[in-house]
Design an enzyme around this catalytic site. Structure first.
Site, PDB file in Angstrom:
ATOM      1  N   GLU A  96       0.869  -1.178   0.000  1.00 27.49           N
ATOM      2  CA  GLU A  96       0.000   0.000   0.000  1.00 27.49           C
ATOM      3  C   GLU A  96       0.907   1.228   0.000  1.00 27.49           C
ATOM      4  OE1 GLU A  96      -3.812  -0.804   2.576  1.00 27.49           O
ATOM      5  OE2 GLU A  96      -2.166  -1.882   3.480  1.00 27.49           O
TER       6      GLU A  96
ATOM      7  N   ARG B 241      -0.317   8.444   9.066  1.00 31.45           N
ATOM      8  CA  ARG B 241      -0.118   7.011   9.321  1.00 31.45           C
ATOM      9  C   ARG B 241       0.095   6.250   8.019  1.00 31.45           C
ATOM     10  NH1 ARG B 241      -3.505   2.560   9.028  1.00 31.45           N
ATOM     11  NH2 ARG B 241      -5.224   3.943   8.479  1.00 31.45           N
TER      12      ARG B 241
ATOM     13  N   HIS C 199     -10.921   8.959   7.952  1.00 35.49           N
ATOM     14  CA  HIS C 199     -10.664   7.518   8.095  1.00 35.49           C
ATOM     15  C   HIS C 199      -9.965   7.154   9.401  1.00 35.49           C
ATOM     16  CE1 HIS C 199      -9.777   3.453   6.811  1.00 35.49           C
ATOM     17  NE2 HIS C 199      -8.470   3.652   6.876  1.00 35.49           N
TER      18      HIS C 199
ATOM     19  N   HIS D 299      -9.010   8.927   4.000  1.00 33.23           N
ATOM     20  CA  HIS D 299      -8.700   7.835   3.084  1.00 33.23           C
ATOM     21  C   HIS D 299      -9.088   8.292   1.684  1.00 33.23           C
ATOM     22  CE1 HIS D 299      -8.476   3.955   1.158  1.00 33.23           C
ATOM     23  NE2 HIS D 299      -7.970   3.440   2.269  1.00 33.23           N
TER      24      HIS D 299
ATOM     25  N   ARG E 180      -0.969   8.485   1.701  1.00 33.12           N
ATOM     26  CA  ARG E 180      -2.384   8.865   1.637  1.00 33.12           C
ATOM     27  C   ARG E 180      -2.652  10.357   1.638  1.00 33.12           C
ATOM     28  NH1 ARG E 180      -5.224   4.487   5.546  1.00 33.12           N
ATOM     29  NH2 ARG E 180      -4.691   2.846   4.093  1.00 33.12           N
TER      30      ARG E 180
HETATM   31  C1  SIN Z   1      -7.274   0.052   3.444  1.00 35.27           C
HETATM   32  O1  SIN Z   1      -7.484  -1.147   3.260  1.00 35.27           O
HETATM   33  O2  SIN Z   1      -7.105   0.839   2.522  1.00 35.27           O
HETATM   34  C2  SIN Z   1      -7.249   0.571   4.850  1.00 35.27           C
HETATM   35  C3  SIN Z   1      -6.096   0.056   5.572  1.00 35.27           C
HETATM   36  C4  SIN Z   1      -5.594   1.058   6.566  1.00 35.27           C
HETATM   37  O3  SIN Z   1      -6.262   2.074   6.807  1.00 35.27           O
HETATM   38  O4  SIN Z   1      -4.499   0.858   7.081  1.00 35.27           O
END
Ligand code: SIN
Length: 518
Positions: free
Chosen positions: A114, A372, A337, A230, A276
């Site tokens: 990610e 984060r 989020h 998010h 993010r």
């Molecule tokens: C996600 O699956 O995008 C959320 C995971 C997270 O907020 O760490």
């Protein structure tokens, strides 16, 4: 049931932080575990992404530490990050011992990636990681005779004397009576405060309860200006709070404008896998400049069978709204989020109030800094739930319980103005969304502060006059937390990570936390 209950340990909240803390406590301690709603109704259950940990031979601790520090714009505490990173593989093992089966491929963990991660290090259970963790932890908790579960019990305030916490006043939502839960040690694990925003990926429970209670009990509250938005929540009139996991971008999904054009190359070389804060700001900017209601996330280049195997929840949910994600892009918008700030804690999860611990999203451990990194939240939550329980296990438990007066409801009456509660709740969330959102300015922040102060006065007046209810408790916590967020945002005179103020667009050379105290 009596108005006074006594336990060695009171844990407020039954998300992964609360359940794991309870599981790791000695069997000879009596533990009360309270959930303000149904036992599984918290943010943990909805976590799709996974748990970050160094599990691959090609990865290493230093890389996980550097990625976390740099995603958090160097505001995170390196010592604490190192502690979490080095203990994260153990956290995975503890989850497996509780019955979680992480997705495997060729006899190894299937690790996804990610934003911000420079290696594949996100262990997951397809796209239902939180659900699997919650179900398994709860199953294990139910097997332990020393743990007493209280469903539909909401904490009102902490019981304190001489700078020590001794439990909490708790409203039993069935009897409508407030009971004293007196405990030698108290753990707050109530989650974050994203419900203070109009649009959020979180369930209704994220009302900042623990942060507000700890603040009223004189705890230090740190870095609350860093609300994480998010980038990709499903945009559909009937889809409430549904997340489209960042793991889709980890597997190559592209962000596009309504005409199909990609746009992330204009904002960051890491494109869709930039951290993010950058992706959310890029989407916000494209939507505002062009007047779009949403942008799109496209994974339609993958085969249907692959999508169903890796993202069954997202595939099914989108299909229920008539969106076939193997054929068409998904409409998405950013939404609040995660609360990166919270109650200040040390490596043993202790707050500055004696005998009070905080674990999970409610805590500020120092890991996340100004932003984060994805999937670090579950690692942080499990690692610190374990150290919290280990520290509590070493405490003495023989001392007598102190006395506290029963809750006095003799001077309040039953409200016939409940519309006030829902109206004020709605006002707070709109003010936060419009004035304290992804892009901020001094004028917007001061306007928010003025309006929230007025609402705070109305809530205080209402609270003094009427019988307490769950909605009123949450409203009182929401306004307190919203005020702390704004105060923190005003005091940060720079832009860093998730806090972007057009009046201070640069990042200062001086790196410091924002601490708010009553
Ligand atoms: C996600 O699956 O995008 C959320 C995971 C997270 O907020 O760490």
């Amino acid at each position: 049931m009596s108005a006074q209950q006594h336990f060695d340990v009171l844990i407020i909240g039954t998300g992964s932080a609360g359940l794991m803390s309870a599981l790791q406590l000695s069997n000879d301690l009596s533990v009360a575990l309270i959930a303000k709603d149904k036992l599984l109704e918290g943010s943990s259950y909805y976590a799709q992404g996974g748990v970050s940990a160094v599990l691959d031979i090609a990865d290493n601790f230093q890389s996980h530490i550097s990625d976390t520090l740099s995603t958090g714009c160097h505001l995170g505490d390196e010592k604490v990050i190192r502690f979490m990173v080095e203990h994260a593989p153990d956290a995975i093992q503890s989850l497996e011992q509780a019955g979680v089966i992480f997705t495997q491929e060729k006899d190894r963990y299937h690790l996804t990636t990610e934003g911000g991660h420079s290696n594949r290090r996100v262990a997951h259970v397809a796209d239902k990681t939180g659900q699997s963790i919650q179900m398994n932890l709860l199953k294990s908790v139910r097997k332990k005779d020393n743990i007493h579960l209280f469903e539909n019990f909401i904490a009102v305030d902490l019981l304190t004397k001489n700078n020590q916490c001794h439990g909490a006043y708790v409203l039993n939502k069935s009897s409508h009576k407030v009971e004293n839960f007196i405990a030698h040690q108290t753990v707050i694990a109530t989650g974050g405060a994203s419900k203070s925003y109009l649009y959020t990926s979180n369930p209704d429970t994220s009302t900042g309860d623990g942060i507000a209670m700890a603040y009223r009990a004189q705890c230090n509250i740190v870095n609350m200006e860093f609300t994480q938005f998010h980038p990709t929540c499903l945009y559909h009139p009937h889809a409430k709070s549904f997340l489209i996991s960042e793991a889709l971008r980890g597997e190559g999904a592209k962000l596009t404008l309504p005409n199909g054009d990609a746009f992330m190359h204009k904002y960051d070389d890491r494109l869709e896998l930039a951290p993010r804060d950058i992706v959310a700001r890029a989407i916000d900017s494209e939507m505002k400049e062009n007047g779009f209601d949403c942008v799109y996330l496209d994974i339609s280049f993958k085969e249907r069978a692959w999508i169903q195997a890796h993202f069954p929840t997202i595939d099914d949910k989108c299909a229920s709204f008539g969106i076939d994600i193997s054929q068409q892009p998904i409409p998405v918008v950013p939404a609040a989020h995660y609360t990166c700030g919270g109650i200040q804690t040390d490596l043993n999860a202790r707050s500055n109030l004696n005998n009070l611990y905080a674990v999970g999203e409610v805590a500020h451990t120092g890991v996340h800094g100004a932003n984060r990194m994805a999937s670090n939240s579950l690692s942080e939550c499990i690692v610190f739930a374990k150290t919290c329980a280990q520290h509590i296990n070493q405490q003495p438990f023989k001392q007598p319980y102190p006395d506290f007066d029963n809750w006095d409801a003799s001077k309040v009456s039953l409200s016939k103005e409940k519309v006030m509660v829902s109206h004020l709740w709605d006002d707070i969330r709109r003010i936060m969304w419009n004035f304290v959102g992804i892009v901020r300015s001094n004028k917007r922040l001061h306007t928010a502060q003025m309006r929230l102060t007025q609402i705070q006065n109305e809530v205080d007046e209402y609270y003094r006059s009427y019988l307490i209810s769950s909605d009123l408790i949450e409203l009182r916590n929401l306004i307190t937390t919203a005020q702390i967020i704004v105060k923190s945002a005003i005091s940060r005179t720079e832009s860093r990570g998730l806090h972007y103020n057009i009046d201070y667009p640069n990042t200062s050379d001086i790196i410091k936390n924002t601490t708010i105290k009553l």
